[in-house]
Scaffold this active site. Structure first.
Site, mmCIF file in Angstrom:
data_model
loop_
_atom_site.group_PDB
_atom_site.id
_atom_site.type_symbol
_atom_site.label_atom_id
_atom_site.label_comp_id
_atom_site.label_asym_id
_atom_site.label_seq_id
_atom_site.Cartn_x
_atom_site.Cartn_y
_atom_site.Cartn_z
ATOM 1 C CB THR A 1 -0.922 0.014 1.226
ATOM 2 O OG1 THR A 1 -0.126 -0.074 2.415
ATOM 3 C CG2 THR A 1 -1.898 -1.132 1.180
ATOM 4 C CB CYS A 2 4.273 2.043 1.038
ATOM 5 S SG CYS A 2 3.896 1.704 2.772
ATOM 6 C CB THR A 3 5.350 0.966 -3.780
ATOM 7 O OG1 THR A 3 4.989 -0.417 -3.599
ATOM 8 C CG2 THR A 3 6.533 1.284 -2.883
#
Length: 699
Positions: A665-667
């Site tokens: 979910t960060c990248t």
């Protein structure tokens, strides 16, 4: 057929072969002669006679030939299977065998005048029929040669194609090697051109990369050299500075950082491997074209028409409905101006909404809790490093819990502060704390929805000037004020008991007439407005928001900020599957034409179909169905698009090692297993992955 014997000497036999076989069939004839000579040398019987049987058998007898003494100088002949297929049946052909003479003796070997016995063959007809299809030796050899020629053409074609493919691969390898060497040279050159880094100044940080300090007066080429010296850089690239619409590129960017508007620390979004645009010049074919081109490059005086056109372009007013890009730039600029991107404020919370809310209230009350640092969130009993995804997940849950707070109420036109004087002095939970939370959620990139009432947002902009007749909720008071507004005869209303009583209640001692009408109206509206009653609550709320300069930003950009906060001014467009799919970039997996490439394309199609099925409510599980908002939360950590959008596009990747979908979910990278190409099975696995994910159904 009757077998007959014909006596021939060796010389006669060789002469007959030479007369009947041309140069192209010489190798076959030599094989036949070698078989005869081998029989002469190897037979233990009487050497005075050698018998060579050249007989026709049944279709079940195959073609057998000797190859041991075949010279290696002749072209490669087709395999037995190819020749047999050319003859019509693998079982048809010629059988060469050597037989010994019936008058065998045990005397020592010695040379005598040899003779040859050919069975099944006429002495004066070398073309006699030798098989059951009626083919002669000459015809059989012609078929053999034809089959050989065809197979030779096929083999030569395959060899050419193989050589061409090897040559292509070698050229690609050399080209890639040359490109890598050129990139390394350019990287080293740009690294050598970098000036000494100043101790203080503007900090520019490449997302997921290095950072460097610059001065406002530094050339923009210094930024190009810094980005271009990174190990993963390319020759040409484009750089997007957060909060600035103009992009920096490697081919025509010039000026200083200040000229580009870079005056604060910022995050750099770099897109490598950009092809340099080719500038096309229109062809000059006529004298008119030549004059036109000269006028375009003329630095002298411009015509009145040109100046009028320029004035028209400059004077075009900006529309009130600004684009999403401008809003995104506004929020990014606000964040870069207020938030310290290099330092983080850690917060560790439970994923249970009630526990998360209680702990967040305690954190925001602490004097040491620095709101001007980037939040770094950790969920208890969960692994994962927060690079943006966990923060968005936390901020969305915090926003939902804030709306459920007893200090906010929904009056039908949006949420606003409740009438609660006791909360003004409450240290545990007050309106100032809610203002801090709203500003934090918005500036940190959380998904804020336009859910607040118009009055509450208008107070942040105008203060008490937002009190209008619409904010008067008492029906009797509102009717008196409306009659006063609509009346033209002040003498009749001056003695009206209802108006006089309302004026006395409001503390207004003026005599009603044409000159005092407007002042009395404002006083009566202020007296009956809910804004006046809640003024202290509004003030405390916006005081908390001003800790991060949200109120100032709202006043300076009220047209844009109202749309993302106000229920009346803004609107939330429903998330569509078509728009969500467009956010994904599909990674190329495997070489072109390979099985992995084909399977990755099938899996990508399955994912798109799954997203559209979620929109249509077709992805059901035991307790409900997976929605398109659930897919967005699975990818990004939040079920709604933040006002500033996302920092990057989504990536759809593939793997052979895993059997289950995974996501960062960060990248924004979703990795799908290649082994699930059947759609119904893929759909079931995706539903299970989303439903079993952390935080599902808790917002």
């Amino acid at each position: 057929m009757d077998d007959r014997e014909i006596n021939l000497t060796d010389d006669d036999f060789e002469e007959r072969v030479e007369n009947t076989a041309d140069e192209n069939r010489a190798s076959t004839s030599v094989q036949f002669l070698n078989a005869v000579r081998r029989q002469e040398n190897a037979s233990p019987s009487d050497p005075s006679r050698r018998h060579v049987s050249f007989a026709v058998g049944s279709p079940s007898q195959g073609m057998q030939s000797e190859h041991r003494d075949r010279p290696n100088t002749s072209p490669r002949r087709p395999s037995r299977s190819r020749v047999s297929s050319a003859l019509g049946s693998p079982s048809q052909g010629i059988q060469l065998n050597n037989t010994a003479s019936s008058a065998a003796t045990s005397s020592p070997r010695h040379r005598r005048a040899p003779s040859t016995v050919i069975q099944g063959m006429e002495t004066d007809h070398m073309d006699n029929t030798v098989d059951n299809l009626g083919l002669s030796i000459t015809e059989l050899r012609a078929i053999q040669d034809e089959a050989y020629a065809r197979s030779l053409v096929v083999d030569q074609k395959k060899d050419r194609e193989k050589n061409q493919e090897n040559e292509r691969l070698e050229n690609e390898r050399l080209q890639q090697q040359n490109e890598l060497e050129e990139i390394h040279q350019v990287q080293n050159m740009r690294r050598d051109r970098l000036q000494l880094e100043p101790l203080e100044g503007i900090v520019l940080k490449i997302r997921n990369g290095d950072k460097r300090t610059f001065l406002e007066t530094d050339s923009i080429q210094e930024v190009v050299n810094f980005v271009g010296s990174q190990p993963n850089s390319s020759i040409n690239f484009e750089v997007t500075v957060a909060g600035i619409s103009k992009k920096i590129n490697t081919w025509d960017s010039s000026g200083s950082l200040k000229d580009f508007g870079i005056v604060h620390s910022a995050i750099l979004e770099v897109e490598f491997h950009i092809e340099r645009p080719v500038v096309s010049h229109s062809a000059i074919r006529t004298y008119t074209d030549l004059i036109s081109s000269l006028n375009e490059g003329n630095d002298g005086e411009r015509t009145d028409e040109q100046e009028d056109n320029e004035e028209e372009i400059i004077d075009v007013p900006r529309r009130e409905n600004d684009t999403c890009e401008n809003l995104r730039d506004l929020l990014l600029s606000w964040r870069l101006r207020i938030i310290d991107l290099d330092n983080c404020q850690d917060i560790k919370v439970s994923r249970r909404p009630e526990a998360l809310w209680k702990h967040s209230v305690r954190c925001f009350r602490r004097s040491s809790f620095n709101l001007k640092k980037m939040l770094k969130v950790e969920f208890i009993n969960e692994s994962g490093l927060d690079e943006g995804g966990l923060r968005r997940d936390y901020l969305e849950m915090l926003f939902q819990q804030m709306l459920l707070s007893p200090l906010l109420e929904d009056n039908g036109n949006g949420y606003e502060v409740s009438y609660n004087f006791g909360a003004l002095s409450d240290d545990s939970l007050n309106f100032e704390l809610l203002g801090k939370m709203l500003a934090t959620i918005l500036i940190q990139g959380g998904p804020v929805l336009p859910t607040f009432s118009h009055t509450m947002i208008a107070y942040g902009i105008q203060g008490m000037q937002c009190a209008t007749i619409e904010t008067v909720k008492d029906t009797k008071t509102k009717t008196i004020i409306e009659n006063l507004i609509n009346s033209d005869d002040m003498t009749k209303l001056a003695d009206a008991e209802a108006i006089n009583n309302l004026m006395a209640e409001a503390g207004i001692s003026l005599r009603l007439n044409e000159n005092t009408k407007n002042g009395i109206l404002k006083g009566l509206i202020m007296h009956g407005s809910t804004v006046t009653k809640k003024q202290a609550m509004y003030e405390q709320f916006w005081k908390g928001a001003e800790h991060l300069s949200l109120r100032k930003l709202l006043i300076e950009n009220q047209g844009q900020l109202e749309k993302i906060l106000c229920h009346k001014c803004g609107s939330t467009e429903p998330l569509r599957a078509e728009n969500l799919v467009k956010l994904f970039d599909i990674s190329k997996y495997g070489r072109r034409g390979s099985n992995n490439r084909h399977r990755s394309e099938e899996v990508a199609q399955n994912f798109e179909s799954f997203v559209f099925d979620c929109e249509d409510g077709k992805c059901c599980y035991a307790d409900g169905s997976v929605t398109i908002e659930d897919v967005l939360k699975f990818v990004t950590g939040c079920s709604n698009v933040p006002p500033g959008g996302f920092d990057a596009r989504f990536i759809l990747g593939f793997t052979e090692e895993k059997r289950y979908p995974s996501v960062s979910t960060c990248t924004f990278e979703v990795t799908l297993p290649l082994n699930i190409t059947e759609f119904q099975r893929f759909k079931a696995v995706m539903i299970e992955a989303i439903v079993s994910g952390p935080g599902f159904g808790q917002v």
